[in-house]
Scaffold this motif. Structure first.
Motif, PDB file in Angstrom:
ATOM      1  N   ILE A  30       6.922   3.525  10.750  1.00  0.00           N
ATOM      2  CA  ILE A  30       6.343   3.455   9.396  1.00  0.00           C
ATOM      3  C   ILE A  30       7.452   3.263   8.356  1.00  0.00           C
ATOM      4  N   ASP A  31       7.038   3.052   7.133  1.00  0.00           N
ATOM      5  CA  ASP A  31       7.958   2.864   6.005  1.00  0.00           C
ATOM      6  C   ASP A  31       8.686   4.178   5.734  1.00  0.00           C
ATOM      7  N   HIS A  32       9.995   4.169   5.937  1.00  0.00           N
ATOM      8  CA  HIS A  32      10.761   5.412   5.772  1.00  0.00           C
ATOM      9  C   HIS A  32      10.973   5.766   4.299  1.00  0.00           C
TER      10      HIS A  32
ATOM     11  N   GLN D  10       4.675  -4.272   5.444  1.00  0.00           N
ATOM     12  CA  GLN D  10       5.281  -5.505   4.946  1.00  0.00           C
ATOM     13  C   GLN D  10       6.462  -5.236   4.022  1.00  0.00           C
ATOM     14  N   ILE D  11       7.198  -4.181   4.358  1.00  0.00           N
ATOM     15  CA  ILE D  11       8.497  -4.004   3.735  1.00  0.00           C
ATOM     16  C   ILE D  11       9.463  -4.906   4.495  1.00  0.00           C
ATOM     17  N   PRO D  12      10.600  -5.227   3.860  1.00  0.00           N
ATOM     18  CA  PRO D  12      11.530  -6.112   4.586  1.00  0.00           C
ATOM     19  C   PRO D  12      12.367  -5.335   5.602  1.00  0.00           C
ATOM     20  N   ILE D 327      -1.387  -1.483   2.793  1.00  0.00           N
ATOM     21  CA  ILE D 327      -0.243  -2.357   3.019  1.00  0.00           C
ATOM     22  C   ILE D 327       0.962  -1.778   2.287  1.00  0.00           C
ATOM     23  N   SER D 328       2.074  -1.664   3.024  1.00  0.00           N
ATOM     24  CA  SER D 328       3.323  -1.179   2.433  1.00  0.00           C
ATOM     25  C   SER D 328       4.155  -2.360   1.973  1.00  0.00           C
ATOM     26  N   LEU D 329       4.470  -2.383   0.685  1.00  0.00           N
ATOM     27  CA  LEU D 329       5.360  -3.411   0.141  1.00  0.00           C
ATOM     28  C   LEU D 329       6.690  -2.745  -0.218  1.00  0.00           C
ATOM     29  N   GLY D 330       7.749  -3.547  -0.264  1.00  0.00           N
ATOM     30  CA  GLY D 330       9.062  -2.992  -0.574  1.00  0.00           C
ATOM     31  C   GLY D 330       9.229  -2.783  -2.076  1.00  0.00           C
ATOM     32  N   ASN D 331      10.011  -1.779  -2.416  1.00  0.00           N
ATOM     33  CA  ASN D 331      10.230  -1.470  -3.836  1.00  0.00           C
ATOM     34  C   ASN D 331      11.452  -2.211  -4.380  1.00  0.00           C
ATOM     35  N   GLY D 332      11.536  -2.302  -5.683  1.00  0.00           N
ATOM     36  CA  GLY D 332      12.735  -2.801  -6.333  1.00  0.00           C
ATOM     37  C   GLY D 332      13.808  -1.734  -6.297  1.00  0.00           C
TER      38      GLY D 332
END
Lengths: 385, 385, 385, 385
Positions: A30-32, D10-12, D327-332
Motif C-alpha cells: 500500500i501507499d506508505h 497510482q502513486i509513482p 485510488i491513491s495519487l501521489g502528493n506534491g
C-alpha cells in the motif's frame, strides 16, 4: 529429482517461516504515505516494543541484522571512541571488526567460545578505566555461532558495580522472541535484533531499541550517518510513518508475528525453547558427542552447537545429511569451522519437529559413519513426553 | 493458546497439501470458456491419464470421492442390476450402500477387514453366475479404513478365469499416486479416485477413468444421471473444456501435482510409500501393538491401521495425542470404531516427517498410559537410515 | 509475449476472486473429522444463511451450480412429476432439459429472453392445473444469459393467488450476494446458488436452501439420489460436519466471503450492483447499442447483455477485444449466440473497474470497426461521479 | 465499511505488485549459505545486469533506495570531496542533503523542477573546474517528484566534452525497467535503483551498478562504510552468495520480476510506459490542467505530475478522490506541496488500468469541485484505441 515432503530448515536462523506470516507478506503493498499505512506502522512499532519489553524508542530498518549492528554504533559513538566487547564467538568477533571498520577502538575480552560473556571480567576491565574513556560495552545475548547465552542482567550489574557510565549495547538478533529479554528492566541502552530468528519472518528487517541515555548520546555522536540515523526516524515514527520507504510487506509479516507470539504467550514461547534446548542436549549427550557450550546454565534454547568427533568433518556430515534427509544444519564458523555443526530449534517449532530434527541428525551420523551411540532421539523423547 | 509449529495431519487423507499446490490454487480464476482455459483443461485431463496409466477417457468432477463412486455406477448400470462387491472394510461397505440406494442389487462377499479382496472367492462367485446377471465387480484397491491393499491384477485374472463379462470397477481413491496403479494394463473398466490423498490436493475434485467397454455400457445404462454423465463430458473434454463450470482453481493445483509427481518419478513415489509403510509397521510391532492388516503382502504404504489394546479407547488416545502433540490421527470406522487408530503416511511426505509422526504416536501412547514397549521410533529409524 | 497488468475478467461469473479469498483458500487443509473443523463448518453453514436470508436448512455441495440444480429436483420430486418452468433464457432452458433428463415432465412457458419470468402467466398456468399435478414451479432469479431479473416475490404471490400447492424453486446462482434475495420472506421452497458469482469464490461449491415444506417433500420424493441427498446432510451439519469429505479450502474462502459481504453491508452491496448496472446501460445506450433486457425494472445489476449490430459477429468482437485490451466478455448463448455479448459487473468490483470495463468495450468496438457513438464511458462516468 | 474491488495504487511507486511476484515472495525461506541458494543468488545478480544493461558489477542491498544512494557515495568518495548535483526536483534535493550529511561538499545547479538535468549547464560548470576537484556528477534519471526525465547519454557527453574525470552517478530508482536505461553504453559509473517501481516488487531491496572506474575509486574512497561496502560483496557474489543475510524472499520476487520483464520484452515495456505517459498528458491537457514537466521530450512515462489550479488544494483533492474512488495519487513534495498531484502509470499496468486511473482523477476533480473540462478520459482513449 524432486524431494518429497517438507525441508527441515534447522539452521539457527533464518527459521522456517510459518504460513500465516508468508500469507501476510504476500498482501498487496500500500501507499506508505497514505492514511491506511499509519495503522500498519504504529502496530509494528508498538508491537515490537512489547517484544523488546521496552517503553522507549524502537527503530525498524529495511536491512539485515548487520545493518542494525552498524546503526547501534553510528548513532551513539564518535570516531576513535573506545568500546568494550566480549568474545563470545563468531558474531561477537564480527561486531568487533565492524566497530573497527567504523573507526572505533574495540577492546576485546577474549573468550573460549564455550559460554556467554563473563560479568566479572567486564567489571574488572571497566574498573581499570578510571577516565571513563570506554564509551560502550557491547555484548551478544545469544551467540548464534556457539549456542551460549550471556547473562545480560548480570552484565548490567557489573557495569553498575564499576560505576561506569558507558552505554550498554546488546545484540539479541538470535535471542529475541525465543529467550526472555527485557530492554528496560535490564537497563540496556541499545538493543540490536533482526527479523529472521525468533520473530519467524524472512530476513530483511532489523531493529534497534534505544534508551533515553542512548537517544541523548545520539545528539553528540560524531560518526557519520544518514540511513541509520535515529534522529530522522523519531518524528515520522510518532504517527506510524518512516522517513524513507519502509519494507511494507515485511511489516505486514512483523505484525502477524507479534500477534502470534502473544497468542502463544511470551512466557510459553520461552519455556518451549528452553525445553527443546534441554531435549536436544539430552540427545547429543546420549550420542556421546559434546555440546560446544560448556557453561552450565548458559546453554541456549535457540540452537545447540555440537562438536564433531576428531577426524570427522562437520561440513561433510552436514552435506551428507542434507542430501539424505533433507535437513539443513548450521555450519561451524571461523575458529570452529568444520569442527562444529549447529542444530537450530527456534521460531515456529514444536515437539514433533524437534524429534524429526534430532532423527535427521542421528540418521545422518549413521549414514556418514560418525561413531555415536544410537538412541539419542529416544532420550529426547523421554524428556518431551 | 496458539500451538507453535506445524500441525501433523496424519490422517489417511486429506494429506497435507504442499506449498506449491497451495500457491497454484491461489492463482486468479480465469474464464472457463476462454482460449487460455484450453491449456489448463487439456493439461489436467492428459496429466491425469499418466497417473491412472490409461490412454482411455478420464473424467474430472467438481465433487468429493463419493460423487465419483456414484458416477461410476450411474454411468454404466441400470436399475436392478446385480453387482458383486467385496467387504474389505468401511469404504467398501459404504460403496455397497450407495449402490443399493441407487436401486442396484449388491452382493457382498464378506470379509474380516484384515486384508484385501480375495480373487479366489470372487472367481468362485462369478463362476456360479452362469446367466451373467452380475453386471459389475467392484473392488476397493486401498481400503482406507484398514490399510489393506487388494490385488487388482489378480482380481482381473479371476474375472477372466470365470469367463465373466461383468464390468470391473476399482476404487483407488486413497491408492492412486501412492501405490502403483495401472488402469489399462490391469484391465479395469471404471477407476474411481479423488484429489486429497496421493495427489496432495485439497478435497473437491474426483475422477473416473473409463475403458471402451465402460463407455459402451454408458450408452445403454438406464440409471438416471445428468451431473455425472460421461456422455456430456466427452465432447467438451476433447478440446480441454467442460460441460459445466469446472473447479478451475483446483485444476491449477492438479496440474501442479502431476508435475510434482513426475519430477519425483512415479516409481520413486511408490517406493517411498512402501518404505514408509514398512517402517511404520516396524514401529507398531516394536510397541507390541497389532497392525490391523493381517495378510502378508497386502499391507498398505498409504496408512497403517493399528489395533488398540483391549480396555483402551482409540478415540480417547487420539484426542489426547492431538492435544499434546498436535498430530491428527485417523479414527476407527464402524466395525472397528474406537478399537483402531490409523496413521497416514501418504502424499508429500518424507523420512523425517514419518519419524515425527511415529514419535507423536509413541509419546501419545505414553501420555495416555497405553501399555507399550518404548523404542518403536528407533526401530523405524533403523529401517530408514 | 506477456501481457502487462491485470486481466479484466468481466464475464458474468466466475467473477474475479479478491486477494483475501485467494489467501483464505490457500490455507492448509485440516482434518474434516477433527475438532477444529466444526468451527469452519458451522461458520460456513450459518454464514450462508445470512446471505440467503433464511433460518431454514442450507446445504453445501462440493459441486458446480449444475449440481445444485439437480439436487433441488431429486430431493423433492418423483419420476414423472410435472414441473412448471419459465423460459427466461439459456439457463432456464438448461434447467428444463436437466429436469427432463431426470424423468420429470417439464412445462415451459415460452419467453422472448428479454425480461424475467411473468407472474401473470405463471398464475394463469397454475390456475388451469385444477388437479394440482404440477409439483414445482421453477424460476431463474437472475438470468445470466440475458441480464434480466425475475420478480421472485411477485411469482410467489402468483402461486398463492392460484392457491396452488406446488413447491417454489428459484435459481439465484448468479443473483445471490449481488441482488437482494430473501429465501424466507419471499416464501421460496428451494433456492439454488453457487460460489463463483456474487460470493466471489472460485467455482467448486454450490448450495441449496430448503424450506420446511421442501424438507417434507424430501421424505417422499422418489427420484434416486445419494450424493445430493439432504437427508444425509442434516444430521452431520448440525455440528458443522458433512457426510462426505467437504471441499475444505473452498469453505475457508466462503467464510471469508461472507465476512467481506457483511463488512461492506449487504444493502451497500446491492446498491453498488444496481448503480453499476445503470451506468453500464447508460454507456450502452450512448453507443447506440441495444440492451437485451427490454423490460423496464428487470434489468440486472449483475451483468448487461448487449445486442450486436446486424452484420457484426459478437464473438469476433469479443476475441478482438480480449486480444487488444485483455478483457474477457461473456458470449451469447444458444438462441443469441454470436448476436449478443455480456458485460459482467458483479462481485468484488468498484467504480473505476467499471469504467475500465466499459472503456474496454468502447475501445474494442472501435478496434473491431463496429459502428457506435463514442463517449459511452463518459456517459457512465456522469452517473458515477 | 469495506470498500469493494481493487484499490488503485497510482502513486509513482511503490507500484501495485503483480500476483506472480506476491506468490514468489511467499515461498519458504531457505538457507542462505546452503547449496540451493547459489541458484537464487546468481539468477538475481545476473538477471539484474540484463535490466541495468551492464556487464559490470551490480550490488543488491536489503535496504530502501535511500540506502543505495548512500552506498553510491560512501563507496567512491572521501570526506570533503566536491560533488556536482542538479536540482531536478525533490529527490535530487534529498540526495544532495544526504551527500552533505555524509561530509561531502555538494554543488547544486538550480532548476525549476519542470524538466530534467541540463547537459549544457553541467558542461559549463565542469569546464570551470580546472583542477578537477569535483569528484562526481550526480543526476536523477526519472525525477519522481516532477515527472521529468534527464537525458543521461547527453549528460555523459557533457562530461566528456568538458574532459572532466568526475565519476558519473545516476539515480534511476523510479526509471529502471520503465524507461530505457543503459548503464554501460551510456558510460555511467554508479547507477542507483530500487525494487518497488518498474521492477514491481515490494520495497525492501535497492541496487548499485558500478563501472570499473567506480570499483577502482572504491579502493581509495575514505568515507567510512561497512554495510554498504562493495568490497565485501564482490567475493561472495561471484558464487551467488552475500556477506550478510540477504532478503531471500524479496530475491525470489526479483527473479520473478526479471522473468516477467523479459517475457514482455524490455522494448515493449518501455513503449508501453511511453504510450501511457502520452495518453495521461492528453487527458490532463483536455481537462485544462497543466503538466508540471514543461520541457518537451522530457515528460516521463512513469508518472505525470499535474499542477492544481490556483486556489485549490492538491492534498484535499487527493484525500477526497481516495475516499470516493479508492485510488491513491501521489502528493506534491516540498516546493510543490499541495500544489501538485502525481499520477503513477508504471509497473505492471495496462490500457484499461490507465483509463480507470484517469477516470478516478476526472471523477475526483468533479467531486471536489475543481474546475476542469470533462472528457479527458475520452481523449486518452482516443490515443489508446
Amino acid at each position: 529429482m524432486r524431494k518429497a515432503g517438507r525441508h527441515f530448515l534447522q539452521i539457527p536462523g533464518p527459521s522456517a517461516v510459518p504460513d500465516r506470516i508468508l500469507s501476510a507478506i504476500s498482501q498487496q503493498t500500500i501507499d506508505h504515505r497514505g492514511p491506511d499505512f499509519a495503522k500498519v506502522g504504529l502496530k509494528a512499532l508498538n508491537g515490537l516494543k512489547t517484544i523488546f519489553k521496552t517503553e522507549e524508542n524502537v527503530f525498524i530498518y529495511p536491512a539485515s541484522g548487520t545493518g542494525a549492528w552498524e546503526a547501534a554504533l553510528v548513532n551513539t559513538l564518535s570516531p576513535g571512541d573506545r568500546v568494550l566487547m566480549f568474545e563470545t564467538g563468531h558474531f561477537a568477533t564480527l561486531w568487533k571488526k565492524l566497530a573497527e571498520k567504523l573507526g572505533l577502538k574495540a577492546e576485546f575480552i577474549e573468550g573460549d567460545w564455550r559460554g556467554g560473556a563473563d560479568p566479572d571480567r567486564i567489571e574488572a576491565h571497566l574498573a581499570e578505566d578510571k577516565g571513563h574513556e570506554i564509551k560502550a560495552v557491547c555484548v551478544v545475548h545469544n551467540e548464534t555461532s556457539t549456542g551460549s547465552v550471556s547473562p545480560i542482567a548480570a552484565v548490567r550489574k557489573a557495569i553498575d558495580n564499576a560505576k561506569h557510565p558507558a552505554l550498554f549495547m546488546v545484540d539479541t538478533i538470535s535471542g529475541l522472541a525465543s529467550l526472555d529479554y527485557q530492554h528496560d528492566a535490564w537497563g540496556v541502552d541499545v538493543t540490536v535484533s533482526g527479523s529472521q530468528k525468533g520473530l519467524m519472518l524472512p530476513p530483511g528487517l532489523s531493529f534497534n531499541a534505544a534508551s533515553a541515555k542512548a537517544m541523548a548520546a545520539n545528539k553528540t555522536a560524531a560518526l557519520q550517518r544518514s540511513y541509520w540515523d535515529w534522529a530522522e526516524m523519531v518524528g515520522p515514527n510518532k504517527t506510524g510513518y518512516f522517513p524513507y520507504t519502509p519494507a511494507t510487506n515485511l511489516l505486514y509479516g512483523l505484525n502477524e508475528a507479534v500477534d502470534m507470539l502473544h497468542e502463544e504467550g511470551l512466557d510459553n514461547v520461552f519455556a518451549r525453547h528452553a525445553r527443546h534446548g534441554a531435549a536436544a542436549r539430552a540427545a547429543v549427550r546420549h550420542w556421546g558427542l559434546e555440546v560446544l557450550c560448556a557453561t552450565q546454565g548458559q546453554e541456549s534454547g535457540v540452537l545447540t552447537a555440537v562438536k564433531m568427533p576428531d577426524g570427522h568433518s562437520a561440513d561433510a556430515f552436514r552435506a551428507s545429511t542434507l542430501e539424505h534427509y533433507d535437513i539443513s544444519l548450521g555450519n561451524g564458523l571461523s575458529k570452529v569451522a568444520d569442527k562444529v555443526f549447529r542444530i537450530g530449534h527456534l521460531g515456529d517449532f514444536n515437539d514433533l519437529m524437534l524429534v524429526a530434527t534430532l532423527a535427521g541428525v542421528e540418521m545422518g551420523l549413521k549414514k556418514a559413519d560418525v561413531p555415536h551411540e544410537e538412541g539419542g532421539v529416544q532420550a529426547a523423547m523421554q524428556m518431551l513426553a
